[in-house]
Motif scaffolding. Structure first.
Motif, PDB file in Angstrom:
ATOM      1  N   ILE A   1       7.272  35.525   9.960  1.00 53.94           N
ATOM      2  CA  ILE A   1       6.803  35.491   9.018  1.00 53.94           C
ATOM      3  C   ILE A   1       6.140  35.222   7.561  1.00 53.94           C
ATOM      4  CG2 ILE A   1       7.766  37.146   6.129  1.00 53.94           C
ATOM      5  CD1 ILE A   1       9.343  38.477   8.295  1.00 53.94           C
TER       6      ILE A   1
ATOM      7  N   LEU B   1       7.728  40.247   4.185  1.00 57.52           N
ATOM      8  CA  LEU B   1       7.425  40.755   5.274  1.00 57.52           C
ATOM      9  C   LEU B   1       6.676  41.728   4.159  1.00 57.52           C
ATOM     10  CD1 LEU B   1       7.009  41.697   7.690  1.00 57.52           C
ATOM     11  CD2 LEU B   1       9.381  43.159   7.752  1.00 57.52           C
TER      12      LEU B   1
ATOM     13  N   TYR C   1       2.235  34.747   6.186  1.00 59.18           N
ATOM     14  CA  TYR C   1       2.280  34.353   5.025  1.00 59.18           C
ATOM     15  C   TYR C   1       1.132  33.512   5.171  1.00 59.18           C
ATOM     16  CZ  TYR C   1       3.309  35.651  -0.149  1.00 59.18           C
ATOM     17  OH  TYR C   1       3.118  34.973  -1.144  1.00 59.18           O
TER      18      TYR C   1
ATOM     19  N   LYS D   1       5.861  44.639  11.926  1.00 64.13           N
ATOM     20  CA  LYS D   1       6.463  44.865  11.599  1.00 64.13           C
ATOM     21  C   LYS D   1       8.431  45.307  11.346  1.00 64.13           C
ATOM     22  CE  LYS D   1       6.711  46.786   6.157  1.00 64.13           C
ATOM     23  NZ  LYS D   1       5.311  47.044   5.491  1.00 64.13           N
TER      24      LYS D   1
ATOM     25  N   THR E   1      13.222  32.589   3.861  1.00 62.54           N
ATOM     26  CA  THR E   1      11.861  32.841   4.452  1.00 62.54           C
ATOM     27  C   THR E   1      12.064  30.586   4.815  1.00 62.54           C
ATOM     28  OG1 THR E   1      10.671  32.844   2.132  1.00 62.54           O
ATOM     29  CG2 THR E   1      10.475  34.199   3.802  1.00 62.54           C
TER      30      THR E   1
END
Length: 250
Positions: free
Chosen positions: A219, A72, A223, A234, A249
């Motif tokens: 996330i 993040l 990304y 956020k 993740t």
């Protein structure tokens, strides 16, 4: 060209080939990522929370996979771009067929798991799964029931993606965002309609036990495709992850 330069070039080409092979494997066999990630299957608790099915918990993932909190911090933070020009067709024109099997049906089969019953045309016609957004167990006995009650959600809504970087990307890259199994999940139609194009700051699943996984999935997608988040988004993600600091993740 020096030997060192040639060696670096070969390594780069090899990495690109391997990366492409992984993407093709996930698309062609959508069960693959789940089997690799899941170390165990848990039963639904008496409260009805999702403990089994679509996504394994972050704690079950390999230590080498980045923590959601860490990833993040790598996302760019900025305001929404205008929604001007947004249309779903800017991303895709319906679910593509992959080796004769519609992508929607592949995601249904993946998320229904072993209970999925598939006809000769690759359509899921029956099965059950633990719906992640509500935490309820849903069971179906016909394709018509599934069509009415189950939708394939973009974890990062396409409208949200458009306003946070996707509109500046190529049509090919937007197609990847819309059809990547990482960004697709079978959910209750009513819950999906309630979510609409909300981000983590404006909508979270009713099923609180799934929120850590949900945020981590968003996330991961953002990304992967270099999409940004707003400050409010956020903050909302950080608050959720504060309750599950070990969440990984995808």
């Amino acid at each position: 060209m020096s030997f060192k330069t040639i060696h670096k070039t070969r390594r780069a080409i090899t990495a690109l080939i391997l990366s492409g092979a992984v993407i093709l494997t996930i698309i062609a066999n959508p069960n693959a990522w789940q089997k690799k990630a899941e170390s165990s299957a848990k039963e639904v608790t008496s409260a009805g929370s999702v403990e089994k099915g679509v996504i394994d918990s972050g704690e079950q993932r390999a230590e080498g996979v980045p923590l959601a909190t860490k990833l993040l911090t790598k996302l760019e933070v900025k305001g929404r771009a205008p929604k001007t020009g947004y249309k779903r067709t800017e991303f895709y024109n319906g679910w593509p067929d992959i080796e004769g099997c519609n992508l929607r049906q592949r995601i249904l089969k993946r998320d229904f798991g072993e209970t999925a019953k598939v006809d000769e045309k690759c359509n899921v016609v029956a099965g059950k799964f633990y719906e992640p957004y509500t935490g309820e167990e849903m069971e179906f006995h016909s394709r018509q029931e599934i069509s009415k009650q189950v939708q394939i959600d973009h974890v990062v809504a396409l409208s949200d993606a458009w306003q946070k970087g996707a509109q500046y990307k190529s049509a090919e890259e937007r197609l990847k965002i819309a059809t990547d199994p990482l960004n697709l999940i079978a959910v209750q139609a009513a819950a999906n309609q309630q979510k609409s194009d909300g981000d983590a700051a404006t909508w979270l699943p009713k099923n609180k036990s799934f929120r850590c996984q949900y945020v981590a999935r968003q996330i991961s997608v953002k990304y992967k495709y270099s999409l940004w988040v707003t400050e409010a988004e956020k903050d909302a993600m950080s608050q959720i992850l504060a309750g599950c600091p070990e969440q990984r993740t995808y």
